[in-house]
Motif scaffolding. Structure first.
Motif, PDB file in Angstrom:
ATOM      1  N   ASP A 191       0.836  -1.194   0.000  1.00 26.06           N
ATOM      2  CA  ASP A 191       0.000   0.000   0.000  1.00 26.06           C
ATOM      3  C   ASP A 191       0.876   1.251   0.000  1.00 26.06           C
ATOM      4  OD1 ASP A 191      -2.138  -1.722   0.147  1.00 26.06           O
ATOM      5  OD2 ASP A 191      -2.388  -1.518   2.314  1.00 26.06           O
ATOM      6  N   GLN A 192       0.576   2.166  -0.903  1.00 26.23           N
ATOM      7  CA  GLN A 192       1.312   3.433  -1.019  1.00 26.23           C
ATOM      8  C   GLN A 192       2.794   3.217  -1.337  1.00 26.23           C
ATOM      9  OE1 GLN A 192      -0.479   6.406  -0.811  1.00 26.23           O
ATOM     10  NE2 GLN A 192      -2.221   5.001  -0.698  1.00 26.23           N
ATOM     11  N   TYR A 212       5.272   5.949  -2.837  1.00 24.62           N
ATOM     12  CA  TYR A 212       5.811   6.997  -1.967  1.00 24.62           C
ATOM     13  C   TYR A 212       6.974   6.478  -1.125  1.00 24.62           C
ATOM     14  CZ  TYR A 212       1.472   9.050  -3.530  1.00 24.62           C
ATOM     15  OH  TYR A 212       0.460   9.516  -4.334  1.00 24.62           O
ATOM     16  N   HIS A 267       2.610   5.739 -10.310  1.00 29.13           N
ATOM     17  CA  HIS A 267       1.386   5.645  -9.521  1.00 29.13           C
ATOM     18  C   HIS A 267       0.311   6.494 -10.192  1.00 29.13           C
ATOM     19  CE1 HIS A 267      -1.133   5.008  -6.145  1.00 29.13           C
ATOM     20  NE2 HIS A 267      -0.925   6.145  -5.519  1.00 29.13           N
ATOM     21  N   SER A 274      -2.136   8.108  -9.186  1.00 33.25           N
ATOM     22  CA  SER A 274      -2.585   9.327  -8.505  1.00 33.25           C
ATOM     23  C   SER A 274      -1.734  10.542  -8.848  1.00 33.25           C
ATOM     24  CB  SER A 274      -2.572   9.117  -6.987  1.00 33.25           C
ATOM     25  OG  SER A 274      -3.475   8.096  -6.623  1.00 33.25           O
TER      26      SER A 274
END
Length: 271
Positions: free
Chosen positions: A119-120, A123, A161, A163
């Motif tokens: 997850d994530q 980053y 990603h 986003s």
């Protein structure tokens, strides 16, 4: 040309010994260096533990990185042959030869954040990749060039990603190449362990992805699928990454259902 050679040409594998549509000497030196680097090799192995072993997700380890980097460099080669502009290195005052190095290093390090968590992960990849780049880039660049290269590589890593919006063509290539690793081998391990989620099943339905020069665009991506479940990989994952990549007008994607033994719900998709 033999059948196997013809297939390899269609699928495209980046070979340092072949002629390319871009200056490749520096890239080939960097590739040889990182392929022998113990820290990078260990990261690529370790990053699959969370993704596959613990979360039963599709492959994000060494093989995934090999495929993504290969397809990123092949995409880059085709786009350069089609006179597509690459702005990342140019706007930093770097050389044209640095475009492919940005792409190769970003493709290699884009998933290292998986060692922290799936997850994530994009980053988490940034600080980990930054540390690796601080060690590697001085082998090939002076201080000022290293800073500029580092920024461009980290931008491309972050923008794989969905986003985040790529601001360079180099980053757009990484975003699309990441989604092009969708063939059935990628989901073999979770499938054999009983994984039946949509990511696993849809990947199992993709038999082949090939890249070639297009007629109406610089790149034609052809996807062969054996089941309508493959539509999820094409329409939900690949389409989502192509949109906003900056390469929507440069890459044509065609997916064909090759299963002739059953009634076909989907025969062909074109993006």
């Amino acid at each position: 040309m033999s059948d196997s050679a013809a297939e390899e040409e269609t699928r495209r594998v980046y070979s340092p010994d072949e002629e390319h549509s871009f200056p490749d000497e520096k890239l080939n030196r960097v590739l040889a260096f990182i392929d022998e680097d113990e820290e990078i090799t260990t990261y690529l192995e370790a990053q699959n533990i969370n993704a596959v072993d613990r979360m039963r997700y599709n492959d994000h380890g060494s093989k995934h990185i090999e495929i993504v980097r290969n397809r990123a460099l092949c995409l880059y080669d085709l786009l350069k042959a089609g006179n597509v502009d690459f702005n990342g290195a140019r706007q930093q005052g770097l050389d044209e030869a640095d475009e492919s190095v940005i792409i190769a290093l970003a493709a290699t390090l884009h998933d290292v954040g998986h060692v922290v968590h799936r997850d994530q992960h994009a980053y988490y990849s940034i600080p980990l990749a930054a540390d690796i780049l601080d060690r590697i880039l001085p082998e090939f660049y002076d201080v000022a060039e290293s800073v500029r290269m580092k920024g461009e590589i980290l931008h491309a890593i972050l923008c794989h990603h969905r986003s985040e919006t790529p601001l360079t063509t180099e980053a757009g290539v990484i975003r699309v190449a990441d989604a092009l690793d969708m063939e059935s081998g990628r989901s073999r391990i979770p499938y054999e362990h009983g994984g039946r989620g949509i990511n696993t099943l849809s990947s199992q339905a993709i038999s082949r992805v090939s890249l070639q020069q297009g007629d109406s665009s610089p790149v034609l991506v052809e996807i062969a699928m054996t089941n309508a479940a493959g539509v999820y990989q094409v329409d939900n994952l690949l389409k989502a990454k192509l949109e906003g990549s900056g390469l929507e007008d440069e890459i044509r994607i065609v997916a064909v259902n090759t299963n002739e033994t059953r009634e076909q719900l989907v025969e062909r998709i074109e993006l």
